[in-house]
Scaffold this motif. Sequence first.
Motif: not given
Length: 654
Positions: A470, A474-475, A477, A480, A502-503, A505-507
């Motif tokens: 990561t 960090g992109t 998925i 994570h 959190r994941i 929200k990020e994806f």
Amino acid sequence: MAPIAPPAHIVTPSQPSVPVSVPVSAPSAPSSLLSRSQKFIEENQRLILLGCAVLAASGAGYYLYSSRSGGSAGGSSSSSKDSTIGGAGAGSSSSASKKKKKNKKKSNSKFVEGEGDKGPLLEEIEQPKSEKKVEKSDSATAPASTEKEMDFLADIPDAATLSSMDDTARNNLGSSLKDRGNKLYSKKDFQKAVECYTKALEVSIRKDAVFYSNRAACYTNFSPPEYAKCVADCDEALKIDKTYVKALKRRATALENLGRDEEAVRDFTATTIIERFQDEQAAMSVERCLKKLAQKKAKEILETREPKLPSPTFISAYLSAFRAHPKPSLPENPSQGDQTLLLAFNALEAADYTHAVTFINEAIDQGISWKDGEAEAHNLRGTFKFLIGDSEGARQDLQKSLDIKPDFVQSWVKIASVHMELGDSASAFGDFEAAIRHNADDPDIYYHRGQVYFIMQEFDKAIADYDKSTALDGTFIFTHIQAAVAQYKQGNVGSSMAAFRRILKEFPDKGEPSNYYGELLLDQQKFQESLERFDRSIELDKERKPRNVLPFVNKALALFQWKQDIVGADNLCKEALDIDPECDVAVATLAQLSLQQGKIDEAIKWFEKSAQLARTEGELINAITYEHASKAQVHFLKNYPEFAERLSQMAQGM
């Protein structure tokens, strides 16, 4: 063992840690949290293997009964024969019953392991006290006893005299001959014992099943054993009493020794059910015979079957575990093979996996003009061989790719997975180290090594590699997701759930996090929330090509666990198959759901389909095992219909 695991497959918490020396498969796409489908199948595995399923009237489904209460489950009982001392039909004495109970385990062991030169314990091995006194007076000289027994056989009336005797006298004479045969059997004079049992059958008006069964026992102790005659005599005994357990065991053992494992499975299954699942040796014999049967049939199938790609869902899960890299650029003057190679990558990009395989094989046969293209070609062909289940062929292609281009990191990572599949963990970790030497900043290396640590349940090391991956990118998925999964496996539930939130929200546009988070919620029996997550995953992925159908299967299992909604679960799995007709997880789940509804014939069809979809020998063996275990159930219920209601009543009382 599958070479990789698509998103709905992981090692469940109940599974032991995997030693490094044991061949394991590194999942490539992130493992699902608890593999709801796989866990469901594993929990029902013993049920199927023992052939002891019964539909409970309460709707609770199938049960494996392990009750230790006495008596038979239904039908005519063989307990009277088991405890008799004299002729058939004699009542059991308390002392004989206690002796039988004391020797039960020993008797079961003999029948299962093969009756051997010592012979099995006969049903009527003891004699009345009057006969014991005679036996004691003759014990000083064994030959004299044998001579007396021979004289006794010679004194049997001729046919004319027998015809003048009444039925009672003839039956008593037959019973005496049987008792004499038992004495000869105990002295290991099996040939003369057979003569006595044969004569007993000739003189008796009443044909007792014991006469046939005891003669069958003698045949198994001949040198060499005459198993075919044993089977024939047990057939006759079971015509008289179809629930005669000792005859069933004896025939099953003989059938197994004759290599007729499918028939042996049926008899051992019948024994297990009739004896209320108290005979562990018989249950073990079911599994042993099923294993031999499945291995034999799997070998025959694999010798003639053409290699076949797994489902698009499975292939997509594997390919998505590697970060995308550009298609190879053709040289200025491409050859025919170069152009075909580009067609292979175009088909791969369009998820047209069948044509991708065809094109890559043609490209290599036609010849590729430049080194990088040739390395890419062998990498891709090795990938498809690995997916098909040809691990050795995959290893050869990936090694060829590395011989051409030693710094090709993706080939190092893929060959590591192949080495794990082949049981060579030392080489696998060596492959990862080689990849790091060539490019220590490639995040795929650490993700896939983390996957290997994960299935070995070394979660600290797995998380460290996921974090490293990561940090480099960090992109991606899946790193994570997998780190959150590993935290959950460590028991850090709060941290894992926070990570998933959190994941999400990020994806926000990806369906995978909702699917995996749904499984986490389902494991905690938060059914409504898990269903919402599976629905969200289905909605987000509806335009995906190929579409991920695993949320449909997970939702099916959630409905079944929460509301016992078998119809709804069944429909969801079939919807998954409408999208991906070769989704093995959906097929396996439908087989189990069919059993839950008592639709054993339908379950058998799904197990047959599962065998058709199996890529590896191990998967094929499992499918064939379940198929033939279910067939043994059907055979039992057809021949012993009276047991269906009894077993259903037992289920409700558990």
